[in-house]
Design a protein around this motif. Structure first.
Motif, PDB file in Angstrom:
ATOM      1  N   ALA A  94       0.879  -1.066  -0.015  1.00  0.00           N
ATOM      2  CA  ALA A  94      -0.013   0.015   0.129  1.00  0.00           C
ATOM      3  C   ALA A  94       0.856   1.268   0.011  1.00  0.00           C
ATOM      4  CB  ALA A  94      -0.935   0.067   1.196  1.00  0.00           C
ATOM      5  N   ALA A  95       1.892   1.222   0.867  1.00  0.00           N
ATOM      6  CA  ALA A  95       2.776   2.582   0.911  1.00  0.00           C
ATOM      7  C   ALA A  95       3.443   2.610  -0.377  1.00  0.00           C
ATOM      8  CB  ALA A  95       3.509   2.332   1.963  1.00  0.00           C
ATOM      9  N   LEU A  96       4.213   1.739  -0.954  1.00  0.00           N
ATOM     10  CA  LEU A  96       5.076   1.878  -2.192  1.00  0.00           C
ATOM     11  C   LEU A  96       3.864   2.114  -3.272  1.00  0.00           C
ATOM     12  CD1 LEU A  96       7.676  -0.991  -1.670  1.00  0.00           C
ATOM     13  CD2 LEU A  96       7.853   1.469  -1.383  1.00  0.00           C
ATOM     14  N   GLY A  97       2.857   1.454  -3.247  1.00  0.00           N
ATOM     15  CA  GLY A  97       1.860   1.779  -4.611  1.00  0.00           C
ATOM     16  C   GLY A  97       1.298   3.142  -4.574  1.00  0.00           C
ATOM     17  N   ASN A  98       1.204   3.465  -3.201  1.00  0.00           N
ATOM     18  CA  ASN A  98       0.599   4.920  -3.216  1.00  0.00           C
ATOM     19  C   ASN A  98       1.574   6.036  -3.425  1.00  0.00           C
ATOM     20  OD1 ASN A  98      -0.583   7.482  -1.735  1.00  0.00           O
ATOM     21  ND2 ASN A  98      -2.063   6.066  -1.229  1.00  0.00           N
ATOM     22  N   LEU A  99       2.999   5.760  -2.968  1.00  0.00           N
ATOM     23  CA  LEU A  99       3.872   6.676  -3.421  1.00  0.00           C
ATOM     24  C   LEU A  99       4.339   6.677  -4.762  1.00  0.00           C
ATOM     25  CD1 LEU A  99       6.452   8.211  -2.136  1.00  0.00           C
ATOM     26  CD2 LEU A  99       7.767   6.170  -2.118  1.00  0.00           C
ATOM     27  N   TRP A 100       4.155   5.557  -5.355  1.00  0.00           N
ATOM     28  CA  TRP A 100       4.439   5.602  -6.978  1.00  0.00           C
ATOM     29  C   TRP A 100       3.352   6.059  -7.661  1.00  0.00           C
ATOM     30  CZ3 TRP A 100       1.701   2.519 -10.430  1.00  0.00           C
ATOM     31  CH2 TRP A 100       2.202   2.509 -11.742  1.00  0.00           C
ATOM     32  N   ALA A 101       2.167   5.827  -7.285  1.00  0.00           N
ATOM     33  CA  ALA A 101       0.955   6.232  -8.095  1.00  0.00           C
ATOM     34  C   ALA A 101       0.766   7.912  -7.923  1.00  0.00           C
ATOM     35  CB  ALA A 101      -0.437   5.482  -7.766  1.00  0.00           C
ATOM     36  N   THR A 102       1.142   8.390  -6.971  1.00  0.00           N
ATOM     37  CA  THR A 102       0.935   9.830  -6.488  1.00  0.00           C
ATOM     38  C   THR A 102       1.907  10.623  -6.605  1.00  0.00           C
ATOM     39  OG1 THR A 102       0.858   9.618  -4.310  1.00  0.00           O
ATOM     40  CG2 THR A 102      -1.192   9.209  -5.414  1.00  0.00           C
ATOM     41  N   ARG A 103       3.130   9.900  -6.735  1.00  0.00           N
ATOM     42  CA  ARG A 103       4.447  10.592  -6.764  1.00  0.00           C
ATOM     43  C   ARG A 103       4.533  11.583  -5.235  1.00  0.00           C
ATOM     44  NH1 ARG A 103       4.019  12.785 -12.845  1.00  0.00           N
ATOM     45  NH2 ARG A 103       4.599  10.656 -13.657  1.00  0.00           N
ATOM     46  N   GLY A 104       4.094  10.739  -4.204  1.00  0.00           N
ATOM     47  CA  GLY A 104       4.460  11.315  -3.158  1.00  0.00           C
ATOM     48  C   GLY A 104       3.278  12.448  -2.522  1.00  0.00           C
ATOM     49  N   ARG A 105       2.481  12.920  -3.518  1.00  0.00           N
ATOM     50  CA  ARG A 105       1.285  13.904  -3.054  1.00  0.00           C
ATOM     51  C   ARG A 105       0.149  13.443  -2.353  1.00  0.00           C
ATOM     52  NH1 ARG A 105       2.856  15.275  -8.752  1.00  0.00           N
ATOM     53  NH2 ARG A 105       1.003  14.031  -9.319  1.00  0.00           N
ATOM     54  N   HIS A 106       0.196  12.300  -1.761  1.00  0.00           N
ATOM     55  CA  HIS A 106      -0.850  11.760  -1.083  1.00  0.00           C
ATOM     56  C   HIS A 106      -0.419  11.363   0.364  1.00  0.00           C
ATOM     57  CE1 HIS A 106      -3.922   9.009  -0.038  1.00  0.00           C
ATOM     58  NE2 HIS A 106      -4.723   9.360  -0.652  1.00  0.00           N
ATOM     59  N   PRO A 107      -0.718  11.332   1.383  1.00  0.00           N
ATOM     60  CA  PRO A 107      -0.437  11.102   2.760  1.00  0.00           C
ATOM     61  C   PRO A 107      -0.428   9.587   3.071  1.00  0.00           C
ATOM     62  CG  PRO A 107      -2.751  12.046   3.024  1.00  0.00           C
ATOM     63  CD  PRO A 107      -2.465  12.183   1.493  1.00  0.00           C
ATOM     64  N   GLY A 108      -1.408   8.907   2.198  1.00  0.00           N
ATOM     65  CA  GLY A 108      -1.320   7.345   2.325  1.00  0.00           C
ATOM     66  C   GLY A 108      -0.113   6.569   2.454  1.00  0.00           C
ATOM     67  N   TRP A 109       0.933   7.039   1.703  1.00  0.00           N
ATOM     68  CA  TRP A 109       2.180   6.320   1.814  1.00  0.00           C
ATOM     69  C   TRP A 109       2.993   6.662   3.380  1.00  0.00           C
ATOM     70  CZ3 TRP A 109       6.851   8.329   2.032  1.00  0.00           C
ATOM     71  CH2 TRP A 109       7.089   9.757   1.852  1.00  0.00           C
ATOM     72  N   ILE A 110       2.664   7.886   3.757  1.00  0.00           N
ATOM     73  CA  ILE A 110       3.254   8.172   4.976  1.00  0.00           C
ATOM     74  C   ILE A 110       2.559   7.286   5.986  1.00  0.00           C
ATOM     75  CG2 ILE A 110       3.735  10.001   6.702  1.00  0.00           C
ATOM     76  CD1 ILE A 110       3.998  11.792   4.261  1.00  0.00           C
ATOM     77  N   VAL A 111       1.264   7.313   6.023  1.00  0.00           N
ATOM     78  CA  VAL A 111       0.437   6.659   7.125  1.00  0.00           C
ATOM     79  C   VAL A 111       0.854   5.231   7.286  1.00  0.00           C
ATOM     80  CG1 VAL A 111      -2.064   6.226   7.600  1.00  0.00           C
ATOM     81  CG2 VAL A 111      -1.596   8.377   6.982  1.00  0.00           C
ATOM     82  N   TYR A 112       0.805   4.635   5.974  1.00  0.00           N
ATOM     83  CA  TYR A 112       1.010   3.122   5.831  1.00  0.00           C
ATOM     84  C   TYR A 112       2.482   2.927   6.161  1.00  0.00           C
ATOM     85  CZ  TYR A 112      -3.808   1.668   5.731  1.00  0.00           C
ATOM     86  OH  TYR A 112      -4.948   1.422   5.665  1.00  0.00           O
ATOM     87  N   GLY A 113       3.480   3.673   5.830  1.00  0.00           N
ATOM     88  CA  GLY A 113       4.883   3.764   6.159  1.00  0.00           C
ATOM     89  C   GLY A 113       5.079   3.693   7.462  1.00  0.00           C
ATOM     90  N   VAL A 114       4.555   4.625   8.528  1.00  0.00           N
ATOM     91  CA  VAL A 114       4.471   4.640   9.746  1.00  0.00           C
ATOM     92  C   VAL A 114       4.077   3.461  10.482  1.00  0.00           C
ATOM     93  CG1 VAL A 114       3.539   5.973  11.818  1.00  0.00           C
ATOM     94  CG2 VAL A 114       4.406   7.235   9.961  1.00  0.00           C
ATOM     95  N   ALA A 115       2.834   2.864   9.767  1.00  0.00           N
ATOM     96  CA  ALA A 115       2.249   1.434  10.357  1.00  0.00           C
ATOM     97  C   ALA A 115       3.411   0.701  10.268  1.00  0.00           C
ATOM     98  CB  ALA A 115       1.042   1.371   9.595  1.00  0.00           C
ATOM     99  N   LEU A 116       3.826   0.335   9.230  1.00  0.00           N
ATOM    100  CA  LEU A 116       4.799  -0.690   8.576  1.00  0.00           C
ATOM    101  C   LEU A 116       6.031  -0.369   9.723  1.00  0.00           C
ATOM    102  CD1 LEU A 116       5.653  -2.925   6.844  1.00  0.00           C
ATOM    103  CD2 LEU A 116       6.665  -1.309   5.307  1.00  0.00           C
ATOM    104  N   GLY A 117       6.662   0.874  10.055  1.00  0.00           N
ATOM    105  CA  GLY A 117       7.765   0.815  11.151  1.00  0.00           C
ATOM    106  C   GLY A 117       7.285   0.526  12.296  1.00  0.00           C
ATOM    107  N   LEU A 118       6.085   0.712  12.874  1.00  0.00           N
ATOM    108  CA  LEU A 118       5.459   0.187  14.172  1.00  0.00           C
ATOM    109  C   LEU A 118       5.471  -1.307  14.047  1.00  0.00           C
ATOM    110  CD1 LEU A 118       2.996   2.940  14.706  1.00  0.00           C
ATOM    111  CD2 LEU A 118       4.885   2.660  16.067  1.00  0.00           C
ATOM    112  N   ILE A 119       5.412  -1.729  12.947  1.00  0.00           N
ATOM    113  CA  ILE A 119       5.210  -3.290  12.871  1.00  0.00           C
ATOM    114  C   ILE A 119       6.460  -3.774  13.158  1.00  0.00           C
ATOM    115  CG2 ILE A 119       4.640  -5.342  11.328  1.00  0.00           C
ATOM    116  CD1 ILE A 119       2.424  -3.583  10.059  1.00  0.00           C
ATOM    117  N   LEU A 120       7.441  -3.350  12.484  1.00  0.00           N
ATOM    118  CA  LEU A 120       8.908  -3.757  12.321  1.00  0.00           C
ATOM    119  C   LEU A 120       9.473  -3.655  13.834  1.00  0.00           C
ATOM    120  CD1 LEU A 120      10.361  -2.479   9.062  1.00  0.00           C
ATOM    121  CD2 LEU A 120       9.887  -4.758   9.698  1.00  0.00           C
TER     122      LEU A 120
END
Length: 128
Positions: A94-120
């Motif tokens: 989700a994070a990578l797809g969102n980052l790629w599709a929106t070229r970073g202009r959507h907060p979804g990649w950050i939100v799921y990136g934070v969640a991924l960091g918390l999982i790790l």
């Protein structure tokens, strides 16, 4: 509750709440317009299938969030690792797809990136 369990729980909350918001936005910005544009050309069963497919990620992220919360509260280390791997791979996609599709202009990649960091972090419990 350890900080590692709290991190898994927080990742689950982020995922589940993010999924609810995602589902509402998907319905209003994707499903409804697609249905309007295709109503004359696509049969009702296919329109329903398109709706389900567009909302599949919402369902997946919501259930994944609940699984992380349950893993933080109830499970042993092996179950936590399995849940973290399964849900983490979904959130990573989700994070990578969102980052790629929106070229970073959507907060979804950050939100799921934070969640991924918390999982790790939640899976790196010392001595486990």
């Amino acid at each position: 509750m350890t900080s590692h369990n709290a991190a898994l729980m927080m990742a689950g909350l982020i995922g589940s709440f993010g999924a609810v918001i995602h589902g509402m936005l998907t319905q209003s910005h994707l499903v409804a317009p697609v249905r309007e544009l295709t109503a004359a050309r696509i049969s009702v069963p296919v329109q329903k299938l398109v709706t389900i497919l567009l909302q599949f990620s919402t369902f997946n992220w919501f259930i994944g969030g609940l699984l992380l919360i349950a893993a933080a509260c109830l499970s042993g280390q092996e179950a936590r690792q399995a849940a973290g791997l399964l849900v983490g791979s979904s959130y990573l996609f989700a994070a990578l797809g969102n980052l790629w599709a929106t070229r970073g202009r959507h907060p979804g990649w950050i939100v799921y990136g934070v969640a991924l960091g918390l999982i790790l972090y939640g899976l790196t419990e010392p001595g486990a």
